[in-house]
Design a protein around this motif. Sequence first.
Motif, mmCIF file in Angstrom:
data_model
loop_
_atom_site.group_PDB
_atom_site.id
_atom_site.type_symbol
_atom_site.label_atom_id
_atom_site.label_comp_id
_atom_site.label_asym_id
_atom_site.label_seq_id
_atom_site.Cartn_x
_atom_site.Cartn_y
_atom_site.Cartn_z
ATOM 1 N N UNK A 1 0.818 -1.223 0.000
ATOM 2 C CA UNK A 1 0.000 0.000 0.000
ATOM 3 C C UNK A 1 0.848 1.269 0.000
ATOM 4 N N UNK A 2 2.108 1.149 0.430
ATOM 5 C CA UNK A 2 2.976 2.331 0.550
ATOM 6 C C UNK A 2 3.715 2.644 -0.754
ATOM 7 N N UNK A 3 3.678 1.727 -1.721
ATOM 8 C CA UNK A 3 4.442 1.910 -2.965
ATOM 9 C C UNK A 3 3.598 1.494 -4.169
ATOM 10 N N UNK A 4 4.141 1.751 -5.362
ATOM 11 C CA UNK A 4 3.499 1.226 -6.574
ATOM 12 C C UNK A 4 3.933 -0.229 -6.744
ATOM 13 N N UNK A 5 2.958 -1.099 -6.854
ATOM 14 C CA UNK A 5 3.254 -2.527 -7.016
ATOM 15 C C UNK A 5 2.944 -2.928 -8.459
ATOM 16 N N UNK A 6 3.865 -3.588 -9.158
ATOM 17 C CA UNK A 6 3.586 -4.034 -10.529
ATOM 18 C C UNK A 6 2.356 -4.956 -10.560
ATOM 19 N N UNK A 7 1.599 -4.941 -11.663
ATOM 20 C CA UNK A 7 0.366 -5.751 -11.740
ATOM 21 C C UNK A 7 0.584 -7.241 -11.458
ATOM 22 N N UNK A 8 1.720 -7.783 -11.905
ATOM 23 C CA UNK A 8 1.990 -9.220 -11.678
ATOM 24 C C UNK A 8 2.100 -9.515 -10.187
ATOM 25 N N UNK A 9 2.765 -8.604 -9.468
ATOM 26 C CA UNK A 9 2.936 -8.801 -8.025
ATOM 27 C C UNK A 9 1.607 -8.617 -7.285
ATOM 28 N N UNK A 10 0.808 -7.637 -7.743
ATOM 29 C CA UNK A 10 -0.508 -7.423 -7.131
ATOM 30 C C UNK A 10 -1.401 -8.640 -7.376
ATOM 31 N N UNK A 11 -1.291 -9.226 -8.566
ATOM 32 C CA UNK A 11 -2.044 -10.442 -8.881
ATOM 33 C C UNK A 11 -1.651 -11.596 -7.970
ATOM 34 N N UNK A 12 -0.348 -11.711 -7.684
ATOM 35 C CA UNK A 12 0.146 -12.783 -6.803
ATOM 36 C C UNK A 12 -0.389 -12.595 -5.380
ATOM 37 N N UNK A 13 -0.477 -11.331 -4.915
ATOM 38 C CA UNK A 13 -1.018 -11.045 -3.576
ATOM 39 C C UNK A 13 -2.502 -11.431 -3.522
ATOM 40 N N UNK B 1 -13.565 -15.960 -4.017
ATOM 41 C CA UNK B 1 -13.904 -15.796 -5.444
ATOM 42 C C UNK B 1 -13.550 -14.391 -5.924
ATOM 43 N N UNK B 2 -13.883 -13.377 -5.109
ATOM 44 C CA UNK B 2 -13.601 -11.994 -5.530
ATOM 45 C C UNK B 2 -12.098 -11.753 -5.655
ATOM 46 N N UNK B 3 -11.299 -12.351 -4.748
ATOM 47 C CA UNK B 3 -9.835 -12.206 -4.849
ATOM 48 C C UNK B 3 -9.289 -12.943 -6.067
ATOM 49 N N UNK C 1 -7.159 -12.923 -11.535
ATOM 50 C CA UNK C 1 -7.354 -13.324 -12.933
ATOM 51 C C UNK C 1 -7.278 -12.121 -13.863
ATOM 52 N N UNK C 2 -7.899 -11.016 -13.468
ATOM 53 C CA UNK C 2 -7.867 -9.814 -14.317
ATOM 54 C C UNK C 2 -6.452 -9.279 -14.486
ATOM 55 N N UNK C 3 -5.677 -9.311 -13.384
ATOM 56 C CA UNK C 3 -4.276 -8.837 -13.452
ATOM 57 C C UNK C 3 -3.449 -9.721 -14.380
ATOM 58 N N UNK C 4 -3.540 -11.042 -14.176
ATOM 59 C CA UNK C 4 -2.734 -11.972 -14.980
ATOM 60 C C UNK C 4 -3.204 -12.024 -16.434
ATOM 61 N N UNK C 5 -4.517 -11.902 -16.635
ATOM 62 C CA UNK C 5 -5.071 -11.948 -17.991
ATOM 63 C C UNK C 5 -4.579 -10.760 -18.814
ATOM 64 N N UNK D 1 -4.794 -20.602 -13.585
ATOM 65 C CA UNK D 1 -4.953 -21.107 -12.222
ATOM 66 C C UNK D 1 -5.971 -20.263 -11.449
ATOM 67 N N UNK D 2 -5.920 -18.936 -11.648
ATOM 68 C CA UNK D 2 -6.890 -18.054 -10.992
ATOM 69 C C UNK D 2 -8.304 -18.411 -11.443
ATOM 70 N N UNK D 3 -8.463 -18.635 -12.760
ATOM 71 C CA UNK D 3 -9.778 -18.992 -13.316
ATOM 72 C C UNK D 3 -10.250 -20.348 -12.768
#
Length: 422
Positions: free
Chosen positions: A198-210, A228-230, A235-239, A248-250
């Motif tokens: 939350x304190x920094x910009x996180x790349x989409x791939x890393x945010x998807x992993x979280x 399901x919501x997570x 899925x949206x980040x990785x897609x 795997x998210x799907x």
Amino acid sequence: MSPSYLPATTESIALALEAKDPSEAISILYRVLDDPSSSPEALRMKEQAITNLSDLLRQESRGEDLRSLLTQLRPFFSLIPKAKTAKIVRVIIDSVAKIPGTSDLQIVLCKEMVQWTRAEKRTFLRQRVEARLAALLMESKEYSEALSLLSGLVKEVRRLDDKLLLVDIDLLESKLHFSLRNLPKAKAALTAARTAANAIYVPPAQQGAIDLQSGILHAEEKDYKTAYSYFFEAFESFNALEDPKAVFSLKYMLLCKIMVNQADDVGGIISSKAGLQYLGSDLDAMKAVADAHSKRSLKLFEVALRDYKAQLEDDPIVHRHLSSLYDTLMEQNLCKLIEPFSRVEIAHIAELIELPIDHVERKLSQMILDKKFAGTLDQGAGCLVIFDDPKTDAIYPATLETISNVGKVVDSLYARSAKIMA
């Protein structure tokens, strides 16, 4: 006599690209790296040669050559900035990772680089290589070694306040604790990763992993709607990045739908625009499970588990939830089958449910012990005897409640009389 090296120029790089076969190109690039020149242009060309050479060795699956290349380049690293060194080391380790069956080699390679970075006092690079090593140890199920490595690394990185690396390490620690079935610590580490993110910009791939890890932990607590919501966010980040983790998210999204008795939605999600991109054995496996669940058929469920073993049983997250679903489905079917009987042969129940007798007998005994129904197994006759549910007499709870209320009245009167006497 001509020199054994080639000058580090664009012509030499072009010569390697024009080579007829990979082995010839690899030989040319090695000769370019042997050029003793350390001019800025030569160093830039050598960096290009290293990148090309790493790609060729990866394509040829020559993992040991990549390892020796990293050792060979150590004198070269002293001539270039530390940031470029870190980039080259990461490129070579990533190249080895793309070669199948090189987990042990990657661990050895990372350990060698950690020793070198300690000797050269390259803290920034060492921390990243150690984080990579911990991830490899976790994949190899060397949990205790990975945990001891991470515990020291977390303290060091927190002290330096390197937030981006801290997110990676906390996320890795969460996965490690989850693998060890320590959910409180897994959740604590994930919360720490989110706080740092939350304190920094996180790349989409890393945010998807979280988000993916958050979904896994919520699913473990049977909170499938939140999970399901997570998974959807992941899925949206990785897609968007066309990352293979999207499938795997799907898959876990579909699992959540099945677990909350919404198996009919699975077909719609798979046939959606996003789902059609990832058609394959993973989604076919979840569709088969959803069909079995909709039809309440244990036989179809077992067929799905057998036909899609790699996608269902070999995935620890899916396997754990499907085991619980299978048990629930079996209990529901058995309760429905034995309901009309007061005494029935176990063989008859096994025939109706289309499962082996020993399997059914074991499950019935477990259900009796868990008090799912009142009964006993007559193993001599091979029968199940079902008892009528004992009717609880309402007079006893009512009497106990009356006595309790009288006790409260007496206590209250005693307290008042004590005040009057005082």
